[in-house]
Enzyme design. Structure first.
Site, mmCIF file in Angstrom:
data_model
loop_
_atom_site.group_PDB
_atom_site.id
_atom_site.type_symbol
_atom_site.label_atom_id
_atom_site.label_comp_id
_atom_site.label_asym_id
_atom_site.label_seq_id
_atom_site.Cartn_x
_atom_site.Cartn_y
_atom_site.Cartn_z
ATOM 1 N N SER A 7 0.848 -1.195 0.000
ATOM 2 C CA SER A 7 0.000 0.000 0.000
ATOM 3 C C SER A 7 0.877 1.235 0.000
ATOM 4 O O SER A 7 1.656 1.471 0.927
ATOM 5 C CB SER A 7 -0.890 0.015 1.239
ATOM 6 O OG SER A 7 -1.426 1.318 1.392
ATOM 7 N N HIS A 32 -1.315 -1.280 -4.278
ATOM 8 C CA HIS A 32 -2.594 -0.904 -3.649
ATOM 9 C C HIS A 32 -2.615 0.609 -3.426
ATOM 10 O O HIS A 32 -1.730 1.166 -2.772
ATOM 11 C CB HIS A 32 -2.711 -1.659 -2.321
ATOM 12 C CG HIS A 32 -4.002 -1.475 -1.611
ATOM 13 N ND1 HIS A 32 -5.128 -2.209 -1.906
ATOM 14 C CD2 HIS A 32 -4.360 -0.647 -0.591
ATOM 15 C CE1 HIS A 32 -6.123 -1.847 -1.093
ATOM 16 N NE2 HIS A 32 -5.674 -0.901 -0.287
ATOM 17 N N ASP A 34 -4.749 3.786 -1.970
ATOM 18 C CA ASP A 34 -5.831 4.135 -1.054
ATOM 19 C C ASP A 34 -6.356 5.535 -1.335
ATOM 20 O O ASP A 34 -5.672 6.525 -1.077
ATOM 21 C CB ASP A 34 -5.324 4.046 0.395
ATOM 22 C CG ASP A 34 -5.112 2.611 0.816
ATOM 23 O OD1 ASP A 34 -6.090 1.846 0.802
ATOM 24 O OD2 ASP A 34 -3.963 2.245 1.140
ATOM 25 N N MET A 36 -9.030 8.391 -0.451
ATOM 26 C CA MET A 36 -9.897 8.808 0.667
ATOM 27 C C MET A 36 -10.425 10.211 0.403
ATOM 28 O O MET A 36 -9.686 11.066 -0.095
ATOM 29 C CB MET A 36 -9.093 8.805 1.971
ATOM 30 C CG MET A 36 -8.381 7.480 2.236
ATOM 31 S SD MET A 36 -7.620 7.484 3.868
ATOM 32 C CE MET A 36 -6.645 5.976 3.764
ATOM 33 N N HIS A 65 -8.371 1.270 -4.089
ATOM 34 C CA HIS A 65 -9.330 1.051 -2.995
ATOM 35 C C HIS A 65 -10.005 2.387 -2.689
ATOM 36 O O HIS A 65 -9.392 3.276 -2.111
ATOM 37 C CB HIS A 65 -8.545 0.497 -1.783
ATOM 38 C CG HIS A 65 -9.327 0.391 -0.525
ATOM 39 N ND1 HIS A 65 -8.729 0.234 0.704
ATOM 40 C CD2 HIS A 65 -10.660 0.405 -0.290
ATOM 41 C CE1 HIS A 65 -9.659 0.154 1.643
ATOM 42 N NE2 HIS A 65 -10.839 0.270 1.071
ATOM 43 N N MET A 67 -12.148 4.663 -0.697
ATOM 44 C CA MET A 67 -12.818 4.942 0.578
ATOM 45 C C MET A 67 -13.483 6.298 0.415
ATOM 46 O O MET A 67 -13.067 7.307 0.992
ATOM 47 C CB MET A 67 -11.785 4.939 1.717
ATOM 48 C CG MET A 67 -11.323 3.532 2.084
ATOM 49 S SD MET A 67 -9.746 3.531 2.948
ATOM 50 C CE MET A 67 -8.635 3.555 1.543
ATOM 51 N N MET A 136 -11.686 -5.577 5.155
ATOM 52 C CA MET A 136 -10.877 -4.657 5.961
ATOM 53 C C MET A 136 -10.573 -5.289 7.317
ATOM 54 O O MET A 136 -11.474 -5.748 8.019
ATOM 55 C CB MET A 136 -11.630 -3.334 6.203
ATOM 56 C CG MET A 136 -11.778 -2.446 4.990
ATOM 57 S SD MET A 136 -10.245 -2.062 4.115
ATOM 58 C CE MET A 136 -9.291 -1.223 5.390
ATOM 59 N N GLY A 144 -0.822 1.722 9.451
ATOM 60 C CA GLY A 144 -0.116 1.475 10.704
ATOM 61 C C GLY A 144 -0.978 1.089 11.894
ATOM 62 O O GLY A 144 -0.517 1.156 13.030
ATOM 63 N N ASP A 171 -6.830 -6.253 4.155
ATOM 64 C CA ASP A 171 -6.168 -4.951 4.183
ATOM 65 C C ASP A 171 -6.214 -4.356 5.583
ATOM 66 O O ASP A 171 -7.291 -4.089 6.111
ATOM 67 C CB ASP A 171 -6.892 -4.040 3.177
ATOM 68 C CG ASP A 171 -6.307 -2.639 3.099
ATOM 69 O OD1 ASP A 171 -5.216 -2.411 3.634
ATOM 70 O OD2 ASP A 171 -6.956 -1.781 2.459
HETATM 71 C C1 DX5 Z 1 -6.348 1.805 5.523
HETATM 72 C C2 DX5 Z 1 -5.919 1.438 4.134
HETATM 73 C C3 DX5 Z 1 -4.842 0.437 4.070
HETATM 74 C C4 DX5 Z 1 -3.554 0.874 4.748
HETATM 75 C C5 DX5 Z 1 -2.901 -0.365 5.263
HETATM 76 O O1 DX5 Z 1 -7.442 2.639 5.431
HETATM 77 O O2 DX5 Z 1 -7.016 0.914 3.401
HETATM 78 O O3 DX5 Z 1 -4.594 0.036 2.741
HETATM 79 O O4 DX5 Z 1 -2.663 1.522 3.901
HETATM 80 O O5 DX5 Z 1 -1.778 0.010 5.986
HETATM 81 P P1 DX5 Z 1 -1.081 -0.990 7.018
HETATM 82 O O6 DX5 Z 1 -0.641 -2.181 6.241
HETATM 83 O O7 DX5 Z 1 0.041 -0.179 7.546
HETATM 84 O O8 DX5 Z 1 -2.125 -1.331 8.059
HETATM 85 ZN ZN ZN Z 2 -6.570 -0.022 1.411
#
Ligand code: DX5
Ligand code: ZN
Length: 212
Positions: A7, A32, A34, A36, A65, A67, A136, A144, A171
């Site tokens: 990611s 990946h 993300d 948002m 992904h 969100m 999720m 993190g 994820d």
């Molecule tokens: C969280 C994201 C994840 C995130 C995962 O909202 O969808 O893709 O980057 O990060 P780690 O692997 O650090 O939990």
């Molecule tokens: Zn994600």
């Protein structure tokens, strides 16, 4: 086949070219991304313009992904920007059938995502259309966070009870100590942000997750 999806959320965006190259050369199977919107989750990242730039930096499949509250409006823009697969949340309002059609018409595969507190059975009417289901394992919004092991119960429900045979991605909080349980439960696409970008040696970080 097991696939590892770093990611980019945990990467250094000031060095995007090198950060992408390090995982491309390090054995990643997809990248990946993300997205948002500050509404569906309390954080903001990037839009199609950046995905288009990332598209020019790697041949890895791009896994977007979303969100965001309005995947019907924006999903196709990510497909046109070069995403190979675009996933959107089952929790958002609107008719998923229209969102699937819009993303596919724009040239990408489409899938759906469930949050930790959402019943995976809500996906049942849409599974035939899902190229992938994303489970999720943290509350979305930030990298993190700690892995939520209870979500693993959803995977055998998807596979056995609902008969879903395509990719199941997990994820959030995935790393060498949690990847084994996720695989054992039946996930075959593992997203990892911190566990890969938090390590100096990306090849070794990817290997450690693959072999967990
Ligand atoms: C969280 C994201 C994840 C995130 C995962 O909202 O969808 O893709 O980057 O990060 P780690 O692997 O650090 O939990
Ligand atoms: Zn994600």
């Amino acid at each position: 086949m097991l696939k590892i999806a770093p990611s980019l959320l945990s990467a250094d965006f000031g060095r995007l070219r090198e950060e992408i190259a390090s995982v491309t050369e390090g054995g990643a199977d997809l990248l990946h991304l993300d997205v948002m919107d500050g509404h569906f989750v309390p954080n903001l990242t990037f839009g199609p313009f950046i995905v288009e730039a990332i598209r020019r930096l790697t041949d890895l499949p791009l896994d977007c992904h979303l969100m965001i509250c309005d995947p019907l409006q924006y999903g196709p823009l990510f497909a046109k920007a070069g995403a190979d697969i675009v996933t959107f949340h089952v929790e958002v309002e609107g008719d998923p059938a229209r969102t699937f059609a819009a993303i596919e018409d724009a040239g990408a595969r489409a899938g759906m995502v469930v949050n930790p507190d959402t019943d995976v059975r809500l996906l049942e009417p849409w599974l035939e259309r899902c190229a992938m289901v994303l489970i999720m394992s943290v509350h979305p919004g930030f990298g993190g966070q700690a892995f939520l092991p209870d979500v693993l119960q959803k995977i055998p429900v998807l596979r056995n009870e609902l008969g879903f045979e395509r990719d199941i991605e997990i994820d959030g909080g995935i790393g060498p100590s949690t990847a084994g349980a996720a695989k054992q439960a039946g996930a075959n696409v593992l997203v990892a942000g911190n566990a890969i970008y938090g390590q100096e040696d990306r090849t070794e970080a990817i290997r450690a997750i693959r072999e967990a």
